[in-house]
Design a protein around this motif. Structure first.
Motif, short mmCIF file in Angstrom:
data_model
loop_
_atom_site.label_atom_id
_atom_site.label_comp_id
_atom_site.label_asym_id
_atom_site.label_seq_id
_atom_site.Cartn_x
_atom_site.Cartn_y
_atom_site.Cartn_z
N THR A 73 9.17 20.93 -4.21
CA THR A 73 9.89 19.80 -3.64
C THR A 73 11.19 20.31 -3.04
O THR A 73 11.83 21.23 -3.57
CB THR A 73 10.21 18.75 -4.71
OG1 THR A 73 10.97 19.37 -5.75
CG2 THR A 73 8.94 18.17 -5.30
N SER A 75 15.01 19.69 -2.08
CA SER A 75 16.11 18.87 -2.57
C SER A 75 16.61 17.94 -1.46
O SER A 75 16.58 18.29 -0.27
CB SER A 75 17.26 19.77 -3.04
OG SER A 75 18.38 19.00 -3.37
N THR A 76 17.10 16.79 -1.86
CA THR A 76 17.68 15.87 -0.88
C THR A 76 18.99 16.42 -0.33
O THR A 76 19.48 15.94 0.68
CB THR A 76 17.93 14.48 -1.51
OG1 THR A 76 18.77 14.64 -2.65
CG2 THR A 76 16.63 13.82 -1.91
N CYS A 77 19.53 17.45 -0.99
CA CYS A 77 20.79 18.05 -0.55
C CYS A 77 20.57 19.18 0.45
O CYS A 77 21.54 19.69 1.01
CB CYS A 77 21.55 18.59 -1.75
SG CYS A 77 21.94 17.35 -2.97
N GLU A 78 19.33 19.59 0.66
CA GLU A 78 19.05 20.73 1.53
C GLU A 78 19.61 20.57 2.94
O GLU A 78 20.16 21.52 3.49
CB GLU A 78 17.54 20.99 1.57
CG GLU A 78 17.16 22.26 2.28
CD GLU A 78 17.70 23.51 1.61
OE1 GLU A 78 18.17 24.41 2.33
OE2 GLU A 78 17.66 23.58 0.37
N ARG A 81 23.27 21.78 3.12
CA ARG A 81 23.55 23.06 2.46
C ARG A 81 24.83 23.71 2.98
O ARG A 81 25.66 24.17 2.20
CB ARG A 81 22.38 24.02 2.65
CG ARG A 81 22.62 25.41 2.09
CD ARG A 81 21.48 26.35 2.39
NE ARG A 81 20.32 26.08 1.59
CZ ARG A 81 20.07 26.63 0.41
NH1 ARG A 81 20.91 27.48 -0.09
NH2 ARG A 81 18.99 26.31 -0.25
N SER A 113 21.66 15.26 -8.42
CA SER A 113 20.98 16.18 -7.49
C SER A 113 22.00 17.08 -6.79
O SER A 113 21.74 18.26 -6.57
CB SER A 113 20.14 15.41 -6.48
OG SER A 113 20.95 14.61 -5.66
N ARG A 116 23.09 19.68 -9.44
CA ARG A 116 22.10 20.75 -9.62
C ARG A 116 22.08 21.70 -8.43
O ARG A 116 22.06 22.91 -8.58
CB ARG A 116 20.71 20.15 -9.84
CG ARG A 116 20.46 19.62 -11.22
CD ARG A 116 18.99 19.29 -11.39
NE ARG A 116 18.49 18.36 -10.37
CZ ARG A 116 18.48 17.04 -10.50
NH1 ARG A 116 18.92 16.48 -11.60
NH2 ARG A 116 18.02 16.28 -9.53
N PHE A 117 22.09 21.12 -7.22
CA PHE A 117 22.01 21.93 -6.01
C PHE A 117 23.24 22.81 -5.86
O PHE A 117 23.15 24.01 -5.59
CB PHE A 117 21.84 21.01 -4.80
CG PHE A 117 21.58 21.72 -3.52
CD1 PHE A 117 20.31 22.17 -3.23
CD2 PHE A 117 22.59 21.95 -2.61
CE1 PHE A 117 20.04 22.84 -2.04
CE2 PHE A 117 22.34 22.61 -1.43
CZ PHE A 117 21.07 23.06 -1.13
#
Length: 147
Positions: A73, A75-78, A81, A113, A116-117
């Protein structure tokens, strides 16, 4: 005659079937080797008398299971970045980065999220230890807590 508990009997038989030595089984389970030898003999005699296929064909092994499908999956943060990395270089904390993402970019993901990211992106400096070397008798430790 003393009898081992069923789970220990099963353990012994399973390990013997796997080809484990009596000495190794004794070390792992804590059961005396003589007891293990007696159970091995009893197990061998029961196998010899059990009804089975007399054709001499080797037992069939089931085909291996296919590997589990792993889905990676993203991440919604990708997409953010670069922004998050730049903020981490400025030593900003995760909460302020999350708030800026919400305010500036309309980020709809959760704070956890982002935490974590950003935690994976954050560079960790190794802990520094200073080694002090002195000749014997050159330094002394004093305890001012007593006296």
């Amino acid at each position: 005659m003393n009898v081992l508990k069923p789970h220990l009997q099963t353990t012994i038989v399973t390990l013997l079937e796997a080809g484990t030595s009596q000495r190794e089984i004794a070390r792992v389970t804590g059961i005396d080797r003589k007891t293990i030898r007696a159970y091995q003999q009893r197990w061998a005699s029961e196998r010899a008398n059990s009804p089975g296929v007399a054709t001499g064909s080797p037992p069939q092994t089931p085909p291996p299971r296919p590997p589990a499908i792993t889905t990676t999956t993203v991440s919604t943060c990708e997409p953010y970045r670069e922004f998050i990395a730049a903020q981490l270089r400025l030593r900003r904390n995760f909460m302020s980065i999350y708030q800026d993402l919400v305010d500036q970019f309309g980020f709809t993901g959760a704070y956890n999220s982002v935490k974590r990211f950003a935690g994976k992106l954050q560079e960790h400096d190794p802990e520094q230890f200073d080694r002090l070397e002195f000749a014997p008798g050159e330094e002394a430790q004093v305890d001012y807590g007593e006296g």
